[in-house]
Design a protein around this motif. Sequence first.
Motif, PDB file in Angstrom:
ATOM      1  N   ALA A 107     -55.890 -41.915   4.836  1.00 54.41           N
ATOM      2  CA  ALA A 107     -55.761 -41.877   6.295  1.00 54.41           C
ATOM      3  C   ALA A 107     -54.309 -42.192   6.640  1.00 54.41           C
ATOM      4  CB  ALA A 107     -56.690 -42.876   6.955  1.00 54.41           C
TER       5      ALA A 107
ATOM      6  N   GLY B 190     -51.403 -42.274   9.980  1.00 55.53           N
ATOM      7  CA  GLY B 190     -51.320 -42.225  11.430  1.00 55.53           C
ATOM      8  C   GLY B 190     -49.927 -42.527  11.941  1.00 55.53           C
TER       9      GLY B 190
ATOM     10  N   ASP C 247     -47.308 -44.371  14.126  1.00 54.91           N
ATOM     11  CA  ASP C 247     -47.210 -45.672  14.782  1.00 54.91           C
ATOM     12  C   ASP C 247     -46.681 -45.528  16.204  1.00 54.91           C
ATOM     13  OD1 ASP C 247     -47.969 -46.573  12.349  1.00 54.91           O
ATOM     14  OD2 ASP C 247     -46.176 -47.772  11.927  1.00 54.91           O
TER      15      ASP C 247
ATOM     16  N   ILE D 208     -46.365 -35.935  17.209  1.00 53.42           N
ATOM     17  CA  ILE D 208     -47.596 -35.703  16.447  1.00 53.42           C
ATOM     18  C   ILE D 208     -47.454 -34.456  15.582  1.00 53.42           C
ATOM     19  CG2 ILE D 208     -50.045 -35.105  16.630  1.00 53.42           C
ATOM     20  CD1 ILE D 208     -50.119 -36.798  19.203  1.00 53.42           C
TER      21      ILE D 208
ATOM     22  N   ARG E 105     -56.444 -33.214  11.185  1.00 50.08           N
ATOM     23  CA  ARG E 105     -56.146 -34.102  12.305  1.00 50.08           C
ATOM     24  C   ARG E 105     -57.478 -34.612  12.850  1.00 50.08           C
ATOM     25  NH1 ARG E 105     -53.718 -32.893  18.369  1.00 50.08           N
ATOM     26  NH2 ARG E 105     -53.430 -35.075  18.943  1.00 50.08           N
TER      27      ARG E 105
ATOM     28  N   SER F  94     -56.329 -38.131  18.020  1.00 53.43           N
ATOM     29  CA  SER F  94     -55.007 -38.539  18.493  1.00 53.43           C
ATOM     30  C   SER F  94     -53.954 -38.291  17.421  1.00 53.43           C
ATOM     31  CB  SER F  94     -55.026 -40.001  18.944  1.00 53.43           C
ATOM     32  OG  SER F  94     -53.796 -40.357  19.527  1.00 53.43           O
ATOM     33  N   SER F  95     -53.394 -39.356  16.833  1.00 50.22           N
ATOM     34  CA  SER F  95     -52.311 -39.196  15.855  1.00 50.22           C
ATOM     35  C   SER F  95     -52.740 -39.596  14.462  1.00 50.22           C
ATOM     36  CB  SER F  95     -51.102 -40.035  16.282  1.00 50.22           C
ATOM     37  OG  SER F  95     -51.441 -41.412  16.339  1.00 50.22           O
ATOM     38  N   THR F  96     -54.040 -39.593  14.179  1.00 47.74           N
ATOM     39  CA  THR F  96     -54.550 -39.977  12.866  1.00 47.74           C
ATOM     40  C   THR F  96     -54.923 -38.734  12.068  1.00 47.74           C
ATOM     41  OG1 THR F  96     -55.426 -42.040  13.778  1.00 47.74           O
ATOM     42  CG2 THR F  96     -56.259 -41.356  11.627  1.00 47.74           C
TER      43      THR F  96
ATOM     44  N   ILE G 145     -44.848 -43.384  10.065  1.00 47.88           N
ATOM     45  CA  ILE G 145     -46.223 -43.072   9.662  1.00 47.88           C
ATOM     46  C   ILE G 145     -46.740 -44.170   8.754  1.00 47.88           C
ATOM     47  CG2 ILE G 145     -47.717 -41.475   8.384  1.00 47.88           C
ATOM     48  CD1 ILE G 145     -45.900 -39.206   9.243  1.00 47.88           C
TER      49      ILE G 145
ATOM     50  N   VAL H 275     -58.979 -46.035   7.014  1.00 42.01           N
ATOM     51  CA  VAL H 275     -58.329 -46.354   8.289  1.00 42.01           C
ATOM     52  C   VAL H 275     -57.987 -47.846   8.348  1.00 42.01           C
ATOM     53  CG1 VAL H 275     -58.684 -46.482  10.788  1.00 42.01           C
ATOM     54  CG2 VAL H 275     -59.368 -44.421   9.539  1.00 42.01           C
TER      55      VAL H 275
ATOM     56  N   ARG I 111     -49.798 -50.663   8.814  1.00 35.49           N
ATOM     57  CA  ARG I 111     -49.116 -50.659  10.112  1.00 35.49           C
ATOM     58  C   ARG I 111     -48.691 -52.080  10.518  1.00 35.49           C
ATOM     59  NH1 ARG I 111     -51.928 -47.145  14.580  1.00 35.49           N
ATOM     60  NH2 ARG I 111     -51.130 -45.569  13.120  1.00 35.49           N
TER      61      ARG I 111
END
Length: 499
Positions: A382, A384, A386, A404, A422, A425-427, A464, A486, A493
């Motif tokens: 996963a 994403g 930031d 994105i 995808r 959102s941005s994940t 990322i 995730v 993150r």
Amino acid sequence: MNNYPESIFLIIISLFCFFYAMYFMQRNAKETSAASFAAANFAMGIWNLLRAIKNMIPGQYYLSIGAVTYLVIEFSAYTLFLFSYRYSVPTEKQNNKVAYLPLIFPAATIIALLYAKAGLFALAGTRPLHVWDYLHTIYGYALISTAAVLFVIRCVSSFQQNKTWYMVLTSILIVFIIQNFARYFNKLGYLPELTATIDYFYDVCTLLLVNLAFFAMYSDLNETVISECRKKLFDRTDMPLFVFNLNNEFLTANEIAKVMIGRNTNTALHQYMKYDEIFPAEVFRRLGISQGNSDEQMFYLSNVKTGTMYFCTKLQVYRGHSKKELGYYCTLFDLDSYNLLFKNMESSAYSDPLTGCLNGSSFFMNFRVEMQSTHEQCLLVAAGLDCLAEINAVLGHKAGDAYIAAAAQILRDTLPENRIYRMESSTFAIILKASQLSVITELFAAIRAACSKYSREKSYPLVISAGYAVMEDRDVDINTYYATAVSNMMLDRRGHTAV
């Protein structure tokens, strides 16, 4: 007839004409003669109305009304000719130059009225007549005689339709023209013995012509079915559409149908062709039923030469208020085009338009299939973007979408042999082979290096975070592994945020 009773009779004729004109204007459609018939009735109505007014006004206004009547008579003759041309000549043989060229003379008459006033014209029945009066007479009688000839030709030609009413209409038109000639000569004083009866018979003949023409048009099922299909169907489909009457005779088609037949059979469509002429057995073959079976509501057509397949629907057309069957139309759906359409729809349903990646629906569908078809261990990653919320707040959502898309491209470039999904959102989600576990740290480092390179010329850095889960047990729900990946991404993150 005395003047006032005759005027009332003429007004009644005018009302019939105006009613029929309005009725057929509502039914006007391409490849029908409804508009020309409406124009003929409207001109005839104005003409008879002017005759009624002329009977009731003082004599000093005769010349002015007579001059305007000349112009209306010319338009009446022209519209009668136009109606006969549109109604009697097959659509594919009609020429607009032939249809509209006679309008030159009424246009010249309008110019003459504007510049020479009414003095250029003499009242019918007075002498001496001007040259323009003779030209006017020749023009009017030439057009109505041509109209009669066109009607007679259709009566005896092979493409004649609506036989009974059409022959009645043609007969009364010929009688009307004979009465017209007789009335004209009577006004000039050559047939004085007809004076007592000619106007009466002329008006009765006009009434009969107007009403019989209406019933002939109203009962013409071919005109009606073309009108119904043109108004309701032709603008609503981009597939080949053909209209036939109850005798399996072709009436009209949309442009794509004409192109399709021309390309497949090298023949041009023309009215009253038989169904088998349009779809010959040597080119089109019905699947599962005989070629001559015309009662099937749905069937398949195969082009013998090209192999193209069509799904065909055949639906009846009915008159609106009486529900009387008029004919039917066939719509052909190209199955090859539909297969391409379904592929495009499927592509749109399982892809993300912003990034070009596969979407979450595709991820769960594909991964369940893979889990059932193989027992190999794999990694679920996963990744994403930031601080997307901050990017949207500072730079706007358009810039956020650009970040994105850039993140998706970085993942594609770093992991070129893997499918990128995808999720929301941005994940993003990526499935890696288990053998890549030993280099997972290097892969994540390469992703961060690509982000740093992208961010050099940007006002806000692209970062990322990534995490993974090792998928060992195939009986565990995919959502469990995705949640683990995730969670690890969020830990990564937090590490970035702490720095």
